[in-house]
Design a protein around this motif. Structure first.
Motif, PDB file in Angstrom:
ATOM      1  N   ARG A  99       0.834  -1.211   0.000  1.00 35.99           N
ATOM      2  CA  ARG A  99       0.000   0.000   0.000  1.00 35.99           C
ATOM      3  C   ARG A  99       0.865   1.256   0.000  1.00 35.99           C
ATOM      4  O   ARG A  99       0.534   2.245  -0.660  1.00 35.99           O
ATOM      5  CB  ARG A  99      -0.941  -0.031   1.197  1.00 35.99           C
ATOM      6  CG  ARG A  99      -2.024  -1.094   1.042  1.00 35.99           C
ATOM      7  CD  ARG A  99      -2.955  -1.160   2.244  1.00 35.99           C
ATOM      8  NE  ARG A  99      -3.825  -2.307   2.106  1.00 35.99           N
ATOM      9  CZ  ARG A  99      -3.921  -3.297   2.993  1.00 35.99           C
ATOM     10  NH1 ARG A  99      -3.222  -3.263   4.118  1.00 35.99           N
ATOM     11  NH2 ARG A  99      -4.721  -4.316   2.783  1.00 35.99           N
ATOM     12  N   ARG A 138       2.175   1.572  -3.533  1.00 38.41           N
ATOM     13  CA  ARG A 138       1.103   2.057  -4.415  1.00 38.41           C
ATOM     14  C   ARG A 138       0.899   3.565  -4.245  1.00 38.41           C
ATOM     15  O   ARG A 138       0.814   4.301  -5.222  1.00 38.41           O
ATOM     16  CB  ARG A 138      -0.200   1.324  -4.137  1.00 38.41           C
ATOM     17  CG  ARG A 138      -1.344   1.810  -5.042  1.00 38.41           C
ATOM     18  CD  ARG A 138      -2.669   1.161  -4.703  1.00 38.41           C
ATOM     19  NE  ARG A 138      -2.620  -0.260  -4.970  1.00 38.41           N
ATOM     20  CZ  ARG A 138      -3.264  -1.166  -4.247  1.00 38.41           C
ATOM     21  NH1 ARG A 138      -3.995  -0.823  -3.214  1.00 38.41           N
ATOM     22  NH2 ARG A 138      -3.180  -2.440  -4.564  1.00 38.41           N
ATOM     23  N   GLU A 147      -3.488 -14.088  -1.510  1.00 36.34           N
ATOM     24  CA  GLU A 147      -4.155 -12.868  -1.034  1.00 36.34           C
ATOM     25  C   GLU A 147      -3.325 -11.635  -1.375  1.00 36.34           C
ATOM     26  O   GLU A 147      -3.854 -10.614  -1.820  1.00 36.34           O
ATOM     27  CB  GLU A 147      -4.390 -12.943   0.480  1.00 36.34           C
ATOM     28  CG  GLU A 147      -5.457 -13.921   0.881  1.00 36.34           C
ATOM     29  CD  GLU A 147      -6.835 -13.489   0.419  1.00 36.34           C
ATOM     30  OE1 GLU A 147      -7.183 -12.304   0.570  1.00 36.34           O
ATOM     31  OE2 GLU A 147      -7.557 -14.343  -0.114  1.00 36.34           O
ATOM     32  N   LEU A 181      -3.497 -10.909  -5.173  1.00 33.60           N
ATOM     33  CA  LEU A 181      -4.763 -10.278  -5.558  1.00 33.60           C
ATOM     34  C   LEU A 181      -4.749  -8.790  -5.236  1.00 33.60           C
ATOM     35  O   LEU A 181      -5.186  -7.962  -6.039  1.00 33.60           O
ATOM     36  CB  LEU A 181      -5.939 -10.951  -4.841  1.00 33.60           C
ATOM     37  CG  LEU A 181      -6.274 -12.382  -5.254  1.00 33.60           C
ATOM     38  CD1 LEU A 181      -7.456 -12.879  -4.436  1.00 33.60           C
ATOM     39  CD2 LEU A 181      -6.547 -12.479  -6.739  1.00 33.60           C
ATOM     40  N   GLU A 182      -4.254  -8.456  -4.074  1.00 36.07           N
ATOM     41  CA  GLU A 182      -4.184  -7.045  -3.666  1.00 36.07           C
ATOM     42  C   GLU A 182      -3.180  -6.292  -4.539  1.00 36.07           C
ATOM     43  O   GLU A 182      -3.410  -5.148  -4.921  1.00 36.07           O
ATOM     44  CB  GLU A 182      -3.793  -6.955  -2.195  1.00 36.07           C
ATOM     45  CG  GLU A 182      -3.878  -5.574  -1.615  1.00 36.07           C
ATOM     46  CD  GLU A 182      -5.286  -5.040  -1.459  1.00 36.07           C
ATOM     47  OE1 GLU A 182      -5.439  -3.800  -1.458  1.00 36.07           O
ATOM     48  OE2 GLU A 182      -6.241  -5.826  -1.349  1.00 36.07           O
ATOM     49  N   ALA A 196      -2.433  -6.736  -7.615  1.00 41.64           N
ATOM     50  CA  ALA A 196      -2.906  -6.527  -8.986  1.00 41.64           C
ATOM     51  C   ALA A 196      -4.135  -5.615  -9.059  1.00 41.64           C
ATOM     52  O   ALA A 196      -4.742  -5.517 -10.116  1.00 41.64           O
ATOM     53  CB  ALA A 196      -3.192  -7.868  -9.644  1.00 41.64           C
ATOM     54  N   LYS A 197      -4.463  -4.943  -7.986  1.00 45.71           N
ATOM     55  CA  LYS A 197      -5.602  -4.008  -8.017  1.00 45.71           C
ATOM     56  C   LYS A 197      -5.219  -2.742  -8.775  1.00 45.71           C
ATOM     57  O   LYS A 197      -4.036  -2.407  -8.889  1.00 45.71           O
ATOM     58  CB  LYS A 197      -6.032  -3.649  -6.596  1.00 45.71           C
ATOM     59  CG  LYS A 197      -6.811  -4.753  -5.930  1.00 45.71           C
ATOM     60  CD  LYS A 197      -7.360  -4.275  -4.611  1.00 45.71           C
ATOM     61  CE  LYS A 197      -8.269  -5.342  -4.026  1.00 45.71           C
ATOM     62  NZ  LYS A 197      -8.808  -4.914  -2.734  1.00 45.71           N
ATOM     63  N   PRO A 198      -6.214  -2.016  -9.265  1.00 46.18           N
ATOM     64  CA  PRO A 198      -5.927  -0.748  -9.938  1.00 46.18           C
ATOM     65  C   PRO A 198      -5.063   0.143  -9.051  1.00 46.18           C
ATOM     66  O   PRO A 198      -5.197   0.156  -7.843  1.00 46.18           O
ATOM     67  CB  PRO A 198      -7.312  -0.146 -10.147  1.00 46.18           C
ATOM     68  CG  PRO A 198      -8.216  -1.339 -10.208  1.00 46.18           C
ATOM     69  CD  PRO A 198      -7.630  -2.327  -9.242  1.00 46.18           C
ATOM     70  N   ASN A 203      -1.785  -0.227  -9.219  1.00 47.00           N
ATOM     71  CA  ASN A 203      -0.514  -0.916  -9.432  1.00 47.00           C
ATOM     72  C   ASN A 203      -0.351  -1.329 -10.885  1.00 47.00           C
ATOM     73  O   ASN A 203       0.755  -1.564 -11.331  1.00 47.00           O
ATOM     74  CB  ASN A 203      -0.408  -2.168  -8.551  1.00 47.00           C
ATOM     75  CG  ASN A 203      -0.023  -1.840  -7.133  1.00 47.00           C
ATOM     76  OD1 ASN A 203       0.321  -0.718  -6.809  1.00 47.00           O
ATOM     77  ND2 ASN A 203      -0.088  -2.821  -6.271  1.00 47.00           N
ATOM     78  N   THR A 235      -0.033 -12.656 -10.039  1.00 45.12           N
ATOM     79  CA  THR A 235      -0.041 -11.218 -10.355  1.00 45.12           C
ATOM     80  C   THR A 235      -0.043 -10.992 -11.860  1.00 45.12           C
ATOM     81  O   THR A 235      -0.783 -10.146 -12.365  1.00 45.12           O
ATOM     82  CB  THR A 235       1.155 -10.485  -9.717  1.00 45.12           C
ATOM     83  OG1 THR A 235       2.370 -11.083 -10.153  1.00 45.12           O
ATOM     84  CG2 THR A 235       1.065 -10.490  -8.200  1.00 45.12           C
ATOM     85  N   ARG A 273      -3.274 -11.416 -13.652  1.00 47.29           N
ATOM     86  CA  ARG A 273      -4.214 -10.330 -13.383  1.00 47.29           C
ATOM     87  C   ARG A 273      -3.734  -8.995 -13.956  1.00 47.29           C
ATOM     88  O   ARG A 273      -4.258  -7.945 -13.634  1.00 47.29           O
ATOM     89  CB  ARG A 273      -4.481 -10.231 -11.892  1.00 47.29           C
ATOM     90  CG  ARG A 273      -5.440 -11.337 -11.474  1.00 47.29           C
ATOM     91  CD  ARG A 273      -5.301 -11.731 -10.029  1.00 47.29           C
ATOM     92  NE  ARG A 273      -6.228 -12.828  -9.740  1.00 47.29           N
ATOM     93  CZ  ARG A 273      -6.020 -14.096 -10.059  1.00 47.29           C
ATOM     94  NH1 ARG A 273      -4.939 -14.455 -10.713  1.00 47.29           N
ATOM     95  NH2 ARG A 273      -6.892 -15.031  -9.746  1.00 47.29           N
ATOM     96  N   HIS A 291      -0.603  -7.478 -13.827  1.00 49.15           N
ATOM     97  CA  HIS A 291       0.485  -6.710 -13.196  1.00 49.15           C
ATOM     98  C   HIS A 291       1.820  -7.319 -13.603  1.00 49.15           C
ATOM     99  O   HIS A 291       2.066  -8.495 -13.389  1.00 49.15           O
ATOM    100  CB  HIS A 291       0.343  -6.721 -11.666  1.00 49.15           C
ATOM    101  CG  HIS A 291       1.338  -5.832 -10.988  1.00 49.15           C
ATOM    102  ND1 HIS A 291       1.205  -4.475 -10.976  1.00 49.15           N
ATOM    103  CD2 HIS A 291       2.471  -6.119 -10.317  1.00 49.15           C
ATOM    104  CE1 HIS A 291       2.231  -3.949 -10.312  1.00 49.15           C
ATOM    105  NE2 HIS A 291       3.007  -4.934  -9.907  1.00 49.15           N
TER     106      HIS A 291
END
Length: 123
Positions: free
Chosen positions: A32, A35, A64, A67-68, A70-72, A74, A98, A101, A103
């Motif tokens: 985080r 990011r 887990e 998944l986090e 590769a969220k928008p 990043n 990653t 998804r 990334h």
């Protein structure tokens, strides 16, 4: 966070050195922070060195985290992770999740390999 993060802007990439527990929650907090830095400063290439961390990360925790990761926010950033051999699963599970998804990630054990990968192609 029970960890130490060193941030260095190396002009063509930004480097984060992580020292702390190699566990889901500290690594999510690190991600985080990375990011937020990428969004705030427009970084497109990131090197993360976790070799000085301690502990083990299970398969579900890796999933887990991936998944986090590769969220928008990043996506569009090339991220090279430098880890010890004992921190990388033989099937490169985290990297596969990653990348599947969207990334662009690379997990290596040598700093020079990470730098060479970051220097290739646009993110």
């Amino acid at each position: 966070m029970d960890a130490s993060i060193t941030f260095v802007d190396c002009r063509t990439y930004v480097r984060f050195d992580f020292r702390g527990r190699f566990a889901l929650q500290p690594l999510l907090e690190l991600m985080r922070e990375i990011r937020a830095s990428c969004i705030a400063h427009g970084h497109r290439r990131v090197l993360v060195d976790v070799r000085e961390s301690q502990g083990a990360l299970g398969t579900f925790d890796r999933y887990e985290h991936a998944l986090e990761m590769a969220k928008p926010g990043n996506l569009g950033v090339r991220t090279a992770i430098v880890a010890r051999p004992d921190q990388i699963l033989p099937d490169r599970f985290w990297e596969t999740v990653t990348r599947n998804r969207g990334h662009m990630t690379c997990v290596v054990t040598e700093l020079n390999d990470a730098l060479a990968w970051l220097a290739t192609a646009e993110p």
